[in-house]
Design a protein around this motif. Structure first.
Motif, PDB file in Angstrom:
ATOM      1  N   ARG A   1      41.064  45.563  52.782  1.00 55.24           N
ATOM      2  CA  ARG A   1      40.466  45.813  54.018  1.00 55.24           C
ATOM      3  C   ARG A   1      38.985  45.724  53.682  1.00 55.24           C
ATOM      4  O   ARG A   1      38.183  45.249  54.558  1.00 55.24           O
ATOM      5  N   LEU A   2      38.422  46.078  52.354  1.00 54.06           N
ATOM      6  CA  LEU A   2      37.180  45.546  52.137  1.00 54.06           C
ATOM      7  C   LEU A   2      36.667  44.121  52.320  1.00 54.06           C
ATOM      8  O   LEU A   2      35.546  43.696  52.812  1.00 54.06           O
ATOM      9  N   VAL A   3      37.748  43.209  51.857  1.00 54.56           N
ATOM     10  CA  VAL A   3      37.500  41.826  52.072  1.00 54.56           C
ATOM     11  C   VAL A   3      37.512  41.677  53.524  1.00 54.56           C
ATOM     12  O   VAL A   3      36.601  40.729  53.932  1.00 54.56           O
ATOM     13  N   ALA A   4      38.234  42.132  54.559  1.00 51.53           N
ATOM     14  CA  ALA A   4      38.330  41.956  55.846  1.00 51.53           C
ATOM     15  C   ALA A   4      37.160  42.467  56.427  1.00 51.53           C
ATOM     16  O   ALA A   4      36.459  41.809  57.473  1.00 51.53           O
ATOM     17  N   LEU A   5      36.624  43.573  55.899  1.00 52.01           N
ATOM     18  CA  LEU A   5      35.297  44.088  56.593  1.00 52.01           C
ATOM     19  C   LEU A   5      34.233  43.188  56.193  1.00 52.01           C
ATOM     20  O   LEU A   5      33.224  43.154  56.919  1.00 52.01           O
ATOM     21  N   GLN A   6      34.191  42.590  54.994  1.00 48.16           N
ATOM     22  CA  GLN A   6      33.227  41.990  54.633  1.00 48.16           C
ATOM     23  C   GLN A   6      32.970  40.559  55.477  1.00 48.16           C
ATOM     24  O   GLN A   6      31.848  39.977  55.859  1.00 48.16           O
ATOM     25  N   THR A   7      34.337  39.980  55.888  1.00 47.98           N
ATOM     26  CA  THR A   7      34.161  38.890  56.623  1.00 47.98           C
ATOM     27  C   THR A   7      33.743  39.215  58.188  1.00 47.98           C
ATOM     28  O   THR A   7      32.889  38.620  58.732  1.00 47.98           O
ATOM     29  N   ALA A   8      34.223  40.357  58.592  1.00 45.94           N
ATOM     30  CA  ALA A   8      33.861  40.867  59.880  1.00 45.94           C
ATOM     31  C   ALA A   8      32.427  41.042  60.069  1.00 45.94           C
ATOM     32  O   ALA A   8      31.861  40.903  61.057  1.00 45.94           O
ATOM     33  N   LEU A   9      32.022  41.536  59.023  1.00 51.17           N
ATOM     34  CA  LEU A   9      30.430  41.892  59.285  1.00 51.17           C
ATOM     35  C   LEU A   9      29.630  40.799  58.715  1.00 51.17           C
ATOM     36  O   LEU A   9      28.258  41.095  58.333  1.00 51.17           O
ATOM     37  N   GLY A  10      30.015  39.661  58.494  1.00 52.87           N
ATOM     38  CA  GLY A  10      29.214  38.423  58.051  1.00 52.87           C
ATOM     39  C   GLY A  10      28.740  38.426  56.856  1.00 52.87           C
ATOM     40  O   GLY A  10      27.618  38.057  56.491  1.00 52.87           O
ATOM     41  N   GLY A  11      29.241  39.291  56.123  1.00 57.82           N
ATOM     42  CA  GLY A  11      29.064  39.470  54.554  1.00 57.82           C
ATOM     43  C   GLY A  11      28.218  40.429  54.220  1.00 57.82           C
ATOM     44  O   GLY A  11      27.843  40.799  53.212  1.00 57.82           O
ATOM     45  N   ALA A  12      27.837  41.390  55.212  1.00 57.16           N
ATOM     46  CA  ALA A  12      26.878  42.681  54.875  1.00 57.16           C
ATOM     47  C   ALA A  12      27.759  43.779  54.513  1.00 57.16           C
ATOM     48  O   ALA A  12      27.792  44.715  55.258  1.00 57.16           O
ATOM     49  N   LEU A  13      28.303  43.511  53.492  1.00 53.76           N
ATOM     50  CA  LEU A  13      29.140  45.040  52.707  1.00 53.76           C
ATOM     51  C   LEU A  13      28.512  44.967  51.283  1.00 53.76           C
ATOM     52  O   LEU A  13      28.645  43.780  50.721  1.00 53.76           O
ATOM     53  N   ALA A  14      28.231  45.809  50.934  1.00 56.78           N
ATOM     54  CA  ALA A  14      27.808  46.141  49.429  1.00 56.78           C
ATOM     55  C   ALA A  14      28.183  47.534  48.861  1.00 56.78           C
ATOM     56  O   ALA A  14      28.349  48.618  49.307  1.00 56.78           O
ATOM     57  N   LEU A  15      28.688  47.407  47.505  1.00 53.61           N
ATOM     58  CA  LEU A  15      29.175  48.533  46.710  1.00 53.61           C
ATOM     59  C   LEU A  15      27.869  49.077  45.919  1.00 53.61           C
ATOM     60  O   LEU A  15      26.987  48.157  45.580  1.00 53.61           O
ATOM     61  N   VAL A  16      27.674  50.311  46.118  1.00 56.39           N
ATOM     62  CA  VAL A  16      26.288  50.933  45.609  1.00 56.39           C
ATOM     63  C   VAL A  16      26.916  52.174  44.632  1.00 56.39           C
ATOM     64  O   VAL A  16      27.228  53.059  45.107  1.00 56.39           O
ATOM     65  N   SER A  17      26.910  51.878  43.246  1.00 60.80           N
ATOM     66  CA  SER A  17      27.614  52.512  42.221  1.00 60.80           C
ATOM     67  C   SER A  17      26.781  53.054  41.324  1.00 60.80           C
ATOM     68  O   SER A  17      25.920  52.485  40.665  1.00 60.80           O
ATOM     69  N   GLY A  18      27.412  54.085  40.502  1.00 61.49           N
ATOM     70  CA  GLY A  18      26.760  54.348  39.199  1.00 61.49           C
ATOM     71  C   GLY A  18      27.250  53.528  38.238  1.00 61.49           C
ATOM     72  O   GLY A  18      26.756  53.453  36.946  1.00 61.49           O
ATOM     73  N   ARG A  19      28.405  52.811  38.563  1.00 60.88           N
ATOM     74  CA  ARG A  19      29.063  51.992  37.376  1.00 60.88           C
ATOM     75  C   ARG A  19      28.264  50.744  37.285  1.00 60.88           C
ATOM     76  O   ARG A  19      27.564  50.486  38.246  1.00 60.88           O
ATOM     77  N   ASN A  20      28.388  49.845  36.056  1.00 71.71           N
ATOM     78  CA  ASN A  20      27.603  48.748  36.136  1.00 71.71           C
ATOM     79  C   ASN A  20      28.276  47.618  36.770  1.00 71.71           C
ATOM     80  O   ASN A  20      29.430  47.823  37.078  1.00 71.71           O
ATOM     81  N   LEU A  21      27.614  46.348  37.058  1.00 67.99           N
ATOM     82  CA  LEU A  21      28.246  45.394  37.976  1.00 67.99           C
ATOM     83  C   LEU A  21      29.637  44.817  37.370  1.00 67.99           C
ATOM     84  O   LEU A  21      30.581  44.534  38.102  1.00 67.99           O
TER      85      LEU A  21
END
Length: 270
Positions: free
Chosen positions: A58-78
Motif C-alpha cells: 500500500r505504501l508503494v501504491a500511495l507513493q506512486t499515486a502521490l507522485g513520490g510525495a511520501l516519506a517515512l519520518v522515524s527515530g530509527r536510522n535510514l
C-alpha cells in the motif's frame, strides 16, 4: 482539504481535548509517516517488529499515486528503515530528523563520535543490572529502553537509565536527550522531525502539497507543529495528552485502515 491553523479541536466536559478522526487522505497530499507506534505496533524489542507485506504494497501504491510525495519520518536510522521495508525504497528521515534522504538516494552513515562509543559501552553495564532493559545502537544515536523491565523494578530502571543518560550528555557536545515511551535517547541536536518535514516541503515532489503527518510519540510533536504551520493534517496515533496534533487514530491498525491497507490473501499450499 486544508485545515486552518487557527482552528482548534473541541474539548470534552472535563476539559480534555477530543480529537476527531482525520479526513480522507487528500489527492494532493505530501504524506509523512512515523514508523514505530504508528505504522507498526511496538514489539518487546526494536529488532522484533514485523512489517506486513500488505503495508509495503500500500505504501508503494500511495507513493506512486502521490507522485513520490511520501516519506517515512522515524527515530530509527535510514539503514534500518530500508531493511524493514525492503524491497521498497522510500524518501525518509531517520534518527528523528538527523538523517534525511530523498527516494532513490544512497544511505550514507552518520559520523559517530568516539565518546558515543564509550558511552554505549558504559550503558551496556548499566542495563545489565535490570533484566529486560535494552540498549539500542542506532549508529549516531543510542536508545536506553526499559519497556520489558518487570514492574517491580521498572521505576528503578527508568530512574537509573535517565540519570545515566543525563550524566553521559556532558561527554557529548552537540547531543541532546530525547525522551520517549519508556526510552531515553542520546542523539545529535541539530535537527528534529519538524525540521526534516519542512526541508521535504521545500523541494519536489513535496512542495505545494497538503502536508499530512501521523505519529504517536513526544518526538512527533515538532512534526505536528510543522504540518499545522502549513495548514496541513496532523494525526496523533494512540492517546497522549498535550499533543499538538489536530486529529487522532487509535492505533496502527486504525492507521492501516485509514491508509487503505488491504491484507494479502493467504498463499495456497502447493
Amino acid at each position: 482539504m486544508r485545515q486552518s491553523q487557527e482552528s482548534r479541536p473541541p474539548s470534552s466536559s472535563t476539559g480534555a481535548t477530543v480529537l476527531s478522526p482525520p479526513p480522507p487522505l487528500p489527492a494532493d497530499a505530501a504524506l509523512f509517516l512515523d514508523v514505530d507506534g504508528c505504522l507498526l505496533p511496538f514489539a518487546p524489542r526494536p529488532d522484533a517488529v514485523e512489517v506486513p507485506p500488505a503495508l509495503v504494497d500500500r505504501l508503494v501504491a500511495l507513493q506512486t499515486a502521490l507522485g513520490g510525495a511520501l516519506a517515512l519520518v522515524s527515530g530509527r536510522n535510514l539503514a534500518t528503515l530500508d531493511r524493514l521495508f525492503a524491497p521498497a525504497a522510500f524518501a525518509a528521515a531517520g534518527l528523528h530528523g538527523v538523517e534525511r534522504r530523498r527516494a532513490g538516494e544512497i544511505v550514507q552513515a552518520s559520523q559517530i563520535p568516539a565518546a558515543l562509543r564509550q558511552v554505549r559501552d558504559a550503558g551496556l553495564a548499566v542495563i545489565g543490572a535490570f533484566p529486560g532493559a535494552l540498549l539500542e545502537d542506532k549508529g549516531a544515536a543510542i536508545g536506553l529502553h526499559w519497556r520489558m523491565v518487570a514492574p517491580p523494578r521498572a521505576a528503578e530502571a527508568a530512574t537509573a537509565l535517565r540519570a545515566f543518560a543525563e550524566h553521559a550528555l556532558a561527554r557529548l557536545p552537540g547531543y541532546q536527550l530525547q525522551p520517549g515511551d519508556r526510552v531515553i535517547e542520546l542523539r545529535p541536536r541539530h535537527a528534529d522531525k519538524g525540521s526534516a518535514i519542512l526541508e521535504f516541503l521545500a523541494e519536489a515532489p513535496f512542495a505545494g502539497r497538503v502536508p499530512v503527518f501521523a505519529g504517536d510519540d513526544l518526538t512527533d510533536d515538532p512534526g505536528f507543529q510543522a504540518v499545522n504551520s502549513h495548514g496541513g493534517i496532523s494525526i496523533l496515533v494512540g492517546d497522549r495528552p498535550g499533543s499538538a496534533a489536530r486529529f487522532r487514530l487509535s492505533d496502527p491498525a486504525a492507521v492501516h485502515a485509514w491508509l487503505g491497507v488491504t491484507p494479502r490473501p493467504p498463499e495456497t499450499p502447493r
